[in-house]
Design an enzyme around this catalytic site. Structure first.
Site, PDB file in Angstrom:
ATOM      1  N   HIS A 335       0.852  -1.185   0.000  1.00 14.75           N
ATOM      2  CA  HIS A 335       0.000   0.000   0.000  1.00 14.75           C
ATOM      3  C   HIS A 335       0.887   1.233   0.000  1.00 14.75           C
ATOM      4  O   HIS A 335       2.075   1.161   0.352  1.00 14.75           O
ATOM      5  CB  HIS A 335      -0.880   0.029   1.253  1.00 14.75           C
ATOM      6  CG  HIS A 335      -2.022  -0.958   1.223  1.00 14.75           C
ATOM      7  ND1 HIS A 335      -3.014  -0.914   0.278  1.00 14.75           N
ATOM      8  CD2 HIS A 335      -2.318  -1.999   2.052  1.00 14.75           C
ATOM      9  CE1 HIS A 335      -3.882  -1.903   0.514  1.00 14.75           C
ATOM     10  NE2 HIS A 335      -3.478  -2.573   1.579  1.00 14.75           N
ATOM     11  N   CYS A 378      -0.608   2.600  -4.548  1.00 11.90           N
ATOM     12  CA  CYS A 378      -1.343   3.802  -4.912  1.00 11.90           C
ATOM     13  C   CYS A 378      -0.542   5.037  -4.546  1.00 11.90           C
ATOM     14  O   CYS A 378       0.324   5.023  -3.671  1.00 11.90           O
ATOM     15  CB  CYS A 378      -2.692   3.838  -4.201  1.00 11.90           C
ATOM     16  SG  CYS A 378      -3.909   2.778  -4.997  1.00 11.90           S
TER      17      CYS A 378
END
Length: 494
Positions: A335, A378
């Site tokens: 992440h 991301c």
């Protein structure tokens, strides 16, 4: 193929048709060369003969090629035209390399790697002929059917292969070495991905050195003037130049091993705000396969905490094998948010901090060598997605400094991010992320075609940007590379 080819021909018939061997008028060396040519002939079938005929159209007259029914017939014409000899069999080695018959190079005392290294200076098959052949290899039956439909008025009423279709366009003067517009238009309508091959051809053609227009070395010189270098001198000089010397410089890729590849693969996190990254194992497996195939020593670390990551960075910062490697690759699957990635214990770590361990000052073993970092995470706000697709995002930031700020202020770095700043990147829960899967597929497909890393990443951008319907993603590379990076073609297929 070997059984079929051998059973279709008898040695006596092949010898009598083309490469007849004299028992008295030729010396042993020349006779042995013809025997080796005959061995090559035995291992080539009808399909390969048609491919050779196509590739030799600029070297042997069409009328003579039409009469050739075997590879040995073609060899005879090449021998007669002094394009092929025992002293210089490179043309045939080039032809076998193009049609992917690399196992037959041994009969000419060449290896695949030797042919690749010699091609830039000894190439005899034109770039245009190479383009048409390479495109024919990538035109499947559906694409061919569509192209024939679009060109129906000018097509003969006969069954056509992709090779004969392209040959017909050339014969009808619809395409040529300096005019590929019809081909570009066809590709744009039915096979956009093939357009990249045409663009590559146009760039390569622009780099070609124009040969001297006259044979007489002093024909156009004013009376009383002497030329410093003759045309033949110039051509000899150009032939002696190292590969890519007329283009941009290229990173060395000839050391004992390609280098170290590190993969940080975070699936599970100890903080509740970060969800499991289902599908990341697929990405890790693909990266492992492709970088092993490219010659790297792959080191994979799963669910890495900040402390563990620091240990990994220190280990590879001073890794003794860097001295024998060409390159370094570091992949992070986790992440993230802009400019940073999460460790498995939820600590946000700036990408620049990771990369800074491998500057020339911190890691002398990698000085002047390319250092590639690929980040699947991301870089912006989370959005609502379908069940099978998740976002690798957390805690959006309202403002974003330039991406280049993540790259150290020195040469030889490349940072490949799955998405542009401020946006999410998508990961399928079973098939892996869009970015890593596209990177894997394009490395696998384009490295054998000698594409450089930036061209490969451009193709990845194009591929990923077309996915997802209403949900879009655009990868972004940032780099300080000083040279072209081209991975050597592995001997085995992936």
């Amino acid at each position: 193929m070997g059984d079929i080819l051998i059973s279709e021909k008898s040695g006596m018939a092949a010898a009598s048709q083309g490469l007849s061997m004299s028992s008295s008028s030729h010396d042993n060396g020349r006779e042995n060369f013809r025997e080796r040519l005959l061995d090559i002939d035995y291992n080539l079938g009808d399909l390969e003969v048609e491919q050779l005929k196509f590739l030799c159209q600029d070297l042997v007259s069409r009328k003579n090629l039409e009469k050739c029914s075997s590879a040995s017939d073609i060899f005879e014409h090449l021998l007669a035209g002094k394009l092929l000899s025992e002293e210089d069999p490179f043309l045939l080695a080039e032809l076998l390399y193009i049609i992917k018959q690399n196992s037959l190079l041994k009969y000419l005392h060449y290896t695949k790697e030797q042919v690749e290294n010699l091609l830039p200076t000894k190439r005899k098959v034109s770039l245009f002929r190479n383009l048409l052949y390479e495109m024919s290899e990538n035109i499947d039956s559906d694409i061919l059917k569509s192209m024939i439909f679009l060109q129906k008025e000018s097509m003969p009423k006969m069954q056509m292969t992709s090779l004969s279709f392209l040959g017909h366009l050339e014969k009808q003067a619809q395409i040529g070495e300096d005019d590929v517009k019809v081909l570009e238009d066809l590709c744009a309508k039915v096979a956009p991905s093939l357009g990249r091959k045409i663009e590559k051809y146009k760039k390569e053609k622009a780099f070609q050195v124009v040969t001297c227009p006259v044979d007489k070395e002093t024909e156009s010189l004013p009376q009383g003037k002497e030329e410093v270098f003759s045309c033949s001198d110039v051509q000899q000089f150009l032939g002696a130049l190292p590969v890519n010397s007329l283009k941009s410089p290229v990173y060395k890729m000839d050391r004992k091993c390609r280098g170290q590849c590190v993969i940080i693969n975070n699936h599970s996190f100890t903080v509740t705000s970060l969800s499991e990254r289902r599908g990341t194992q697929k990405d890790a497996e693909c990266l492992t396969h492709v970088f092993k195939w490219l010659g790297f020593n792959v080191n994979i670390y799963n669910d890495v905490t900040k402390e563990n990551l620091e240990e990994v960075l220190i280990k590879f910062q001073s890794h003794p094998d860097h001295a024998d490697g060409d390159c370094f690759v570091f992949c992070v699957l986790t992440h993230g948010k802009f400019g940073a990635v999460y460790s498995s214990d939820g600590v946000l770590i700036p990408i620049r901090e990771i990369m800074s361990h491998f500057t020339a000052l911190q890691c002398p073993g990698l000085a002047d060598k390319p250092k590639l970092f690929f980040i699947q995470a991301c870089q912006g706000e989370e959005i609502q997605l379908s069940v099978s697709i998740e976002a690798d995002a957390i805690n959006p930031e309202p403002t974003h400094p330039p991406l280049q700020n993540s790259v150290p202020n020195e040469a030889d770095f490349l940072l490949g991010l799955a998405t542009v700043p401020g946006y999410v990147s998508f990961r399928h829960t079973t098939e892996g992320s869009w970015y890593i899967q596209s990177l894997y597929n394009h490395l696998k497909d384009l490295v054998p075609r000698h594409e450089d890393i930036l061209s490969i990443l451009t193709a990845v951008n194009d591929d990923v940007s077309r996915r997802g319907g209403t949900r879009k993603q655009m990868p972004q590379p940032a780099f300080t590379l000083r040279k072209i990076l081209i991975f050597p073609v592995p001997q085995e297929e992936l």
